[in-house]
Design a protein around this motif. Structure first.
Motif, PDB file in Angstrom:
ATOM      1  N   PHE A   1    -120.775  63.808  39.414  1.00 35.93           N
ATOM      2  CA  PHE A   1    -119.681  63.714  38.446  1.00 35.93           C
ATOM      3  C   PHE A   1    -118.205  63.335  39.191  1.00 35.93           C
ATOM      4  O   PHE A   1    -118.000  63.609  40.237  1.00 35.93           O
ATOM      5  N   PRO A   2    -117.545  62.457  38.628  1.00 35.48           N
ATOM      6  CA  PRO A   2    -116.327  61.700  39.009  1.00 35.48           C
ATOM      7  C   PRO A   2    -115.383  62.927  38.947  1.00 35.48           C
ATOM      8  O   PRO A   2    -114.329  62.667  37.935  1.00 35.48           O
ATOM      9  N   PHE A   3    -115.216  63.449  40.321  1.00 29.39           N
ATOM     10  CA  PHE A   3    -113.876  64.677  39.976  1.00 29.39           C
ATOM     11  C   PHE A   3    -113.726  64.894  41.652  1.00 29.39           C
ATOM     12  O   PHE A   3    -114.318  64.629  42.471  1.00 29.39           O
ATOM     13  N   SER A   4    -112.253  65.186  41.729  1.00 29.33           N
ATOM     14  CA  SER A   4    -111.911  65.223  43.080  1.00 29.33           C
ATOM     15  C   SER A   4    -111.903  66.757  43.492  1.00 29.33           C
ATOM     16  O   SER A   4    -111.139  67.549  43.125  1.00 29.33           O
ATOM     17  N   SER A   5    -112.722  67.036  44.634  1.00 32.03           N
ATOM     18  CA  SER A   5    -112.684  68.102  45.135  1.00 32.03           C
ATOM     19  C   SER A   5    -111.456  68.282  46.083  1.00 32.03           C
ATOM     20  O   SER A   5    -111.015  69.654  46.220  1.00 32.03           O
ATOM     21  N   ASP A   6    -110.728  67.340  46.518  1.00 32.38           N
ATOM     22  CA  ASP A   6    -109.633  67.441  47.510  1.00 32.38           C
ATOM     23  C   ASP A   6    -108.487  67.894  46.717  1.00 32.38           C
ATOM     24  O   ASP A   6    -107.805  68.663  46.935  1.00 32.38           O
ATOM     25  N   ALA A   7    -108.256  67.444  45.565  1.00 33.56           N
ATOM     26  CA  ALA A   7    -107.239  67.835  44.553  1.00 33.56           C
ATOM     27  C   ALA A   7    -107.511  69.464  44.291  1.00 33.56           C
ATOM     28  O   ALA A   7    -106.464  70.103  44.223  1.00 33.56           O
ATOM     29  N   LEU A   8    -108.642  69.743  44.060  1.00 39.48           N
ATOM     30  CA  LEU A   8    -109.004  70.896  43.724  1.00 39.48           C
ATOM     31  C   LEU A   8    -108.593  71.962  44.782  1.00 39.48           C
ATOM     32  O   LEU A   8    -108.095  73.036  44.629  1.00 39.48           O
ATOM     33  N   TYR A   9    -108.996  71.534  45.906  1.00 36.24           N
ATOM     34  CA  TYR A   9    -108.946  72.496  47.078  1.00 36.24           C
ATOM     35  C   TYR A   9    -107.200  72.692  47.404  1.00 36.24           C
ATOM     36  O   TYR A   9    -106.958  73.561  47.767  1.00 36.24           O
ATOM     37  N   ILE A  10    -106.753  71.293  47.237  1.00 39.27           N
ATOM     38  CA  ILE A  10    -105.385  71.680  47.758  1.00 39.27           C
ATOM     39  C   ILE A  10    -104.512  72.306  46.370  1.00 39.27           C
ATOM     40  O   ILE A  10    -103.465  73.418  46.868  1.00 39.27           O
ATOM     41  N   ALA A  11    -104.868  72.344  45.444  1.00 40.32           N
ATOM     42  CA  ALA A  11    -104.166  73.134  44.405  1.00 40.32           C
ATOM     43  C   ALA A  11    -104.682  74.400  44.561  1.00 40.32           C
ATOM     44  O   ALA A  11    -103.637  75.490  44.595  1.00 40.32           O
TER      45      ALA A  11
END
Length: 153
Positions: free
Chosen positions: A23-33
């Protein structure tokens, strides 16, 4: 309608799991959020790492289930190309799992490690270490900058 914050650590786990698959999804963005919404650094680090690691292992097993004949037939990849790739994977072996956290190519590494049958336990360990170190580094950066940047303003 629920928001990201409503899902809590379970949402972080699921999002990081999916991001480590195709899945093209950013775990980094989710983590920082998650950190930005006030999540515990330790719990956020734990659940993000666990989800991303298990997602990476899922990609490894998808690769493991693959067969050379399928790749040659469906994706029209020549046997010589597969042999060259295998030689590269054999050269670095499970150490490549340290790089499975990289955007885009990390998933390819995880699948290739399974496809070319690297040792599971060392691959799993290096994958866990790489993913943990990436999230730990992001947490350190976030903590350093959290009072210096208006994240949501």
């Amino acid at each position: 309608m629920s928001t990201l914050g409503d899902w809590g650590y379970f949402g972080l786990f699921i999002g990081c799991f999916l991001a480590a698959t195709i899945f093209p999804f950013s775990s980094d963005a989710l983590y920082i959020a998650s950190l930005g919404f006030g999540g515990s650094v330790v719990l956020t680090l734990f659940w993000a790492t666990l989800g991303n690691w298990l997602g990476g292992l899922t990609s490894y097993w998808v690769g493991y289930a693959g067969k050379w004949e399928w790749i040659e037939k469906w994706f029209r990849v020549k046997k010589e190309t597969l042999e060259k790739q295998k030689a590269k994977v054999d050269k670095y072996g499970s150490w490549l799992a340290l790089l499975t956290w990289l955007p885009f190519i990390g998933d390819v590494f995880a699948i290739a490690l399974g496809f070319y049958r690297t040792k599971f336990w060392s691959t799993a360990l290096f994958m866990l270490l790489g993913k943990f170190l990436r999230f730990a580094a992001l947490a350190i950066i976030f903590i350093y900058f959290k009072d210096k940047v208006d994240w949501f303003g």
